[in-house]
Scaffold this motif. Structure first.
Motif, short mmCIF file in Angstrom:
data_model
loop_
_atom_site.label_atom_id
_atom_site.label_comp_id
_atom_site.label_asym_id
_atom_site.label_seq_id
_atom_site.Cartn_x
_atom_site.Cartn_y
_atom_site.Cartn_z
N ASN A 1 0.85 -1.19 0.00
CA ASN A 1 0.00 0.00 0.00
C ASN A 1 0.89 1.24 0.00
O ASN A 1 1.70 1.42 0.92
CB ASN A 1 -0.88 0.04 1.25
N PRO A 2 0.75 2.12 -0.99
CA PRO A 2 1.66 3.29 -1.03
C PRO A 2 1.64 4.16 0.23
O PRO A 2 2.71 4.38 0.82
CB PRO A 2 1.16 4.06 -2.26
N PRO A 3 0.48 4.65 0.73
CA PRO A 3 0.55 5.55 1.89
C PRO A 3 1.12 4.89 3.15
O PRO A 3 2.02 5.46 3.78
CB PRO A 3 -0.91 5.98 2.09
N PRO A 4 0.66 3.68 3.54
CA PRO A 4 1.20 3.07 4.76
C PRO A 4 2.69 2.77 4.69
O PRO A 4 3.36 2.67 5.72
CB PRO A 4 0.38 1.78 4.90
N GLN A 5 3.22 2.62 3.49
CA GLN A 5 4.65 2.35 3.37
C GLN A 5 5.48 3.46 4.01
O GLN A 5 6.57 3.22 4.53
CB GLN A 5 5.05 2.25 1.89
N GLU A 6 4.96 4.69 3.97
CA GLU A 6 5.72 5.84 4.47
C GLU A 6 6.00 5.72 5.96
O GLU A 6 7.06 6.11 6.44
CB GLU A 6 4.97 7.14 4.16
N TYR A 7 5.02 5.22 6.71
CA TYR A 7 5.23 5.08 8.15
C TYR A 7 6.36 4.10 8.42
O TYR A 7 7.25 4.36 9.25
CB TYR A 7 3.95 4.59 8.85
N PHE A 8 6.35 2.98 7.73
CA PHE A 8 7.42 1.99 7.90
C PHE A 8 8.78 2.59 7.57
O PHE A 8 9.76 2.41 8.30
CB PHE A 8 7.16 0.76 7.02
N LYS A 9 8.84 3.34 6.48
CA LYS A 9 10.10 3.96 6.08
C LYS A 9 10.60 4.93 7.14
O LYS A 9 11.81 4.99 7.44
CB LYS A 9 9.93 4.68 4.74
N LYS A 10 9.71 5.70 7.71
CA LYS A 10 10.10 6.67 8.73
C LYS A 10 10.60 5.98 9.99
O LYS A 10 11.57 6.42 10.63
CB LYS A 10 8.93 7.60 9.06
N VAL A 11 9.93 4.90 10.36
CA VAL A 11 10.36 4.13 11.53
C VAL A 11 11.76 3.58 11.33
O VAL A 11 12.63 3.69 12.19
CB VAL A 11 9.37 2.99 11.84
N MET A 12 12.00 3.02 10.17
CA MET A 12 13.31 2.41 9.90
C MET A 12 14.41 3.46 9.77
O MET A 12 15.59 3.16 9.99
CB MET A 12 13.24 1.56 8.62
N ALA A 13 14.04 4.67 9.41
CA ALA A 13 15.04 5.73 9.23
C ALA A 13 15.30 6.52 10.51
O ALA A 13 16.25 7.30 10.58
CB ALA A 13 14.58 6.70 8.14
N ALA A 14 14.47 6.31 11.55
CA ALA A 14 14.59 7.08 12.79
C ALA A 14 15.91 6.78 13.47
O ALA A 14 16.40 5.65 13.48
CB ALA A 14 13.43 6.76 13.71
N SER A 15 16.48 7.81 14.07
CA SER A 15 17.76 7.66 14.77
C SER A 15 17.72 8.44 16.08
O SER A 15 17.46 9.63 16.09
CB SER A 15 18.90 8.19 13.90
N CYS A 16 17.95 7.73 17.17
CA CYS A 16 17.98 8.36 18.50
C CYS A 16 19.30 8.03 19.18
O CYS A 16 19.51 6.90 19.62
CB CYS A 16 16.83 7.85 19.36
#
Length: 303
Positions: free
Chosen positions: A287-302
């Motif tokens: 699904n194009p829109p939900p993919q964005e959440y996954f991408k943001k999660v994987m790119a997050a850095s703390c």
């Protein structure tokens, strides 16, 4: 009438005009030389001072708030032998939002009855923060006295390392979610970090609602987030199993089962679904829109 008797009578008349101002029996017994009080007794809270801020520490542990009251205006001081009734009320400011968490009202009350000497330390057995109103009352010579002060109780963010440890390590999906959702912050300005809809704390708990402990105890918030993620992961597996061929979830990205499940579980944590089944292609399609959440999660850095 002698001059001394006249003066005594005049003093008595003046005292009656003010109304009865009596010492407590215990205070009178303390000093045989006690003189009639020279004014109207008042009650004041010496500690804590109004406006003082107390902190829930990163452990987390509630602060120790030592309360002290003092009766003034009469002598000898009856405070040490007088009984006081205390009450602390903690009220968290509310913020409206679309999440179930936004409808949670967090308050706390704790009384201290009949305590001698004007001192009291509430136990504060629950994690709560906000404005704390401290009230104390007593009776002196038949006169009811009361005083109130207001202080603040705020939260302190824990080190990221403590959060990561609860999440099972930096590389775990739940740690990545915590990083993306809140930057691993439980509090903002000392109050629970709230998203636009009222999502709460490190894990941005929304539906079901965050409890009061999950608002003010960061460990409870993370523990609940881990539980929710595990539930979502189980639901994701069940969802994907509706279309499984030869033990695999066929998909348009050529991913392994673990990768397919990871994407679905993380996306479901946010209330969406990464995959939808395409009957014509007999594959799970991203699904194009939900993919964005996954991408943001994987790119997050703390750090």
């Amino acid at each position: 009438m002698t001059e001394s008797v006249l003066k005594t009578a005049m003093l008595a008349d003046a005292a009656l005009a003010k109304g009865p101002q009596l010492l407590t029996p215990s205070a009178l017994a303390k000093s045989a030389a006690a003189a009639p009080n020279s004014g109207t007794p008042t009650l004041t809270i010496v500690h804590p001072k109004a406006g003082t801020s107390f902190s829930i520490d990163p452990t987390p542990a509630m602060p120790v708030i030592k309360c002290q009251a003092q009766i003034v205006g009469i002598a000898p001081d009856p405070t040490p032998t007088t009984a006081f009734n205390w009450l602390i009320e903690i009220i968290e400011p509310q913020k409206r939002g679309s999440c179930a968490s936004a409808g949670v009202f967090c308050g706390y009350q704790e009384p201290g009855h009949g305590l001698l000497g004007g001192t009291w330390t509430p136990s504060l057995v629950a994690f709560r923060g906000g404005e704390a109103r401290i009230r104390v009352t007593t009776t002196v010579g038949g006169v009811r006295l009361e005083a109130e002060t207001r202080v603040m109780i705020t939260g302190t963010n824990p080190p990221h390392a403590d959060i990561v440890k609860m999440c099972g390590g930096n590389a775990t999906d739940i740690a990545r979610i915590a990083c993306h959702e809140s930057g691993m912050q439980q509090f903002a300005g000392g109050f629970p970090l709230l998203g636009g809809g009222g999502d709460t704390g490190i894990m941005q708990l929304c539906n079901p609602a965050a409890t009061c402990d999950e608002r003010w105890n960061w460990r409870a918030n993370v523990e609940r987030g881990v539980s929710v993620f595990n539930q979502k992961k189980a639901a994701a597996r069940q969802y994907l199993d509706t279309h499984k061929i030869d033990g695999k979830w066929p998909n348009d990205m050529g991913l392994s089962n673990d990768q397919v499940l990871q994407r679905e579980a993380i996306t479901q944590y946010n209330g969406g679904s990464f995959w939808k089944w395409d009957e014509g292609k007999a594959k799970w399609i991203a699904n194009p829109p939900p993919q964005e959440y996954f991408k943001k999660v994987m790119a997050a850095s703390c750090p």
